[in-house]
Design an enzyme around this catalytic site. Structure first.
Site, PDB file in Angstrom:
ATOM      1  N   SER A 180       0.836  -1.212   0.000  1.00  0.00           N
ATOM      2  CA  SER A 180       0.000   0.000   0.000  1.00  0.00           C
ATOM      3  C   SER A 180       0.867   1.258   0.000  1.00  0.00           C
ATOM      4  O   SER A 180       1.766   1.414   0.832  1.00  0.00           O
ATOM      5  CB  SER A 180      -0.900  -0.027   1.246  1.00  0.00           C
ATOM      6  OG  SER A 180      -1.247   1.289   1.621  1.00  0.00           O
TER       7      SER A 180
HETATM    8  N1  LIG Z   1      -6.725   8.133   2.653  1.00  0.00           N
HETATM    9  C1  LIG Z   1      -6.307   6.862   3.204  1.00  0.00           C
HETATM   10  C2  LIG Z   1      -6.396   5.817   2.136  1.00  0.00           C
HETATM   11  C3  LIG Z   1      -5.992   4.469   2.668  1.00  0.00           C
HETATM   12  C4  LIG Z   1      -6.526   3.363   1.770  1.00  0.00           C
HETATM   13  O1  LIG Z   1      -7.536   3.486   1.074  1.00  0.00           O
HETATM   14  N2  LIG Z   1      -5.832   2.245   1.830  1.00  0.00           N
HETATM   15  C5  LIG Z   1      -6.252   1.132   1.036  1.00  0.00           C
HETATM   16  C6  LIG Z   1      -5.069   0.239   0.830  1.00  0.00           C
HETATM   17  S1  LIG Z   1      -3.902   1.046  -0.215  1.00  0.00           S
HETATM   18  C7  LIG Z   1      -7.294   0.389   1.816  1.00  0.00           C
HETATM   19  O2  LIG Z   1      -7.150   0.220   2.995  1.00  0.00           O
HETATM   20  N3  LIG Z   1      -8.357  -0.067   1.168  1.00  0.00           N
HETATM   21  C8  LIG Z   1      -9.302  -0.907   1.800  1.00  0.00           C
HETATM   22  C9  LIG Z   1     -10.659  -0.351   1.923  1.00  0.00           C
HETATM   23  O3  LIG Z   1     -10.854   0.851   1.628  1.00  0.00           O
HETATM   24  O4  LIG Z   1     -11.526  -1.126   2.330  1.00  0.00           O
HETATM   25  C10 LIG Z   1      -4.878   6.963   3.734  1.00  0.00           C
HETATM   26  O5  LIG Z   1      -4.139   7.828   3.259  1.00  0.00           O
HETATM   27  O6  LIG Z   1      -4.531   6.209   4.654  1.00  0.00           O
END
Ligand SMILES: N[C@@H](CCC(=O)N[C@@H](CS)C(=O)NCC(=O)O)C(=O)O
Length: 217
Positions: free
Chosen positions: A11
């Protein structure tokens, strides 16, 4: 006690936090979440972070998610000086603008194509997604107008946040080095930072995961 970071190396949001921690010489108790097997959707993780995003930080009884918020928190708590997050009002405002650009534009563009490949079995990146990413490269080029780093003349958390995403996008939608000279130079500068080292493993991982599904990379 060291703060705990719930993470998944591939990530870019996690990598941005890891680069920041490396620059601060801060060690986390690292807890890997198996994102591809949807561990972030398990009830135990929901209890921690109802938005079920990765990364999540736990510092004693304090729980925080969103990479940008985490970066600001660890830098405010652990940095020995204010170089990475200057107190000057205008410098800080520009850093925030760059972080919001990452959060609201770049990471959304990355998520669009990554999710299409991972979950909709697309084998190529849609033209409209590519065009949006190229447009962002153009915007980043303007951020670097008259600047050495993305938010000014020294490295800040804005560089860490953006390089984690830009390095990922660049692996799939190459930055035109002739068209975007400043951006290309900035990428090289970031790659030469000692703290960038911790970006490499996860970047390789995401490349391998998506490359296997994409016919063009
Ligand atoms: N704005 C958040 C975005 C984090 C994000 O969306 N991470 C993804 C992985 S890269 C995630 O956890 N996705 C899973 C979901 O949204 O269920 C940050 O900067 O931490």
């Amino acid at each position: 006690m060291a703060p705990t970071l719930y993470m998944y190396q591939a990530s870019s949001s996690v990598r941005a936090v890891l680069i920041t921690a490396k620059a601060l010489d801060l060690k986390f108790n690292e807890k890997e979440i198996d994102f591809l097997h949807l561990d972030h959707l398990k009830p135990e993780y929901f209890q921690l972070n109802p938005q079920h995003t990765i990364p999540t930080l736990v510092d004693d009884d304090f729980i925080l998610w969103d990479s940008h918020a985490i970066m600001i928190y660890i830098v405010s708590k652990y940095a020995k000086n204010n170089l990475l997050y200057p107190e000057d009002l205008k410098k800080r405002a520009v850093i925030h603008q760059r972080l919001y650009f990452e959060a609201g534009v770049l990471s959304v563009q990355m998520r669009n194509f990554a999710f299409a490949v991972l979950y909709e079995n697309k084998t190529s990146i849609d033209q409209k997604d590519k065009e949006a990413i190229h447009e962002s490269y153009g915007i980043l080029e303007t951020f670097l107008e008259g600047k050495v780093w993305i938010a000014g003349d020294s490295v800040t958390i804005a560089d860490y946040s953006l390089i984690a995403t830009v390095s990922t996008l660049n692996a799939f939608v190459s930055i035109d080095t002739k068209k975007y000279r400043k951006l290309s130079k900035w990428v090289l500068q970031c790659e030469n930072l000692p703290e960038y080292e911790v970006n490499r493993k996860g970047l390789m991982e995401v490349h391998n995961i998506l490359k296997n599904k994409l016919s063009i990379v």
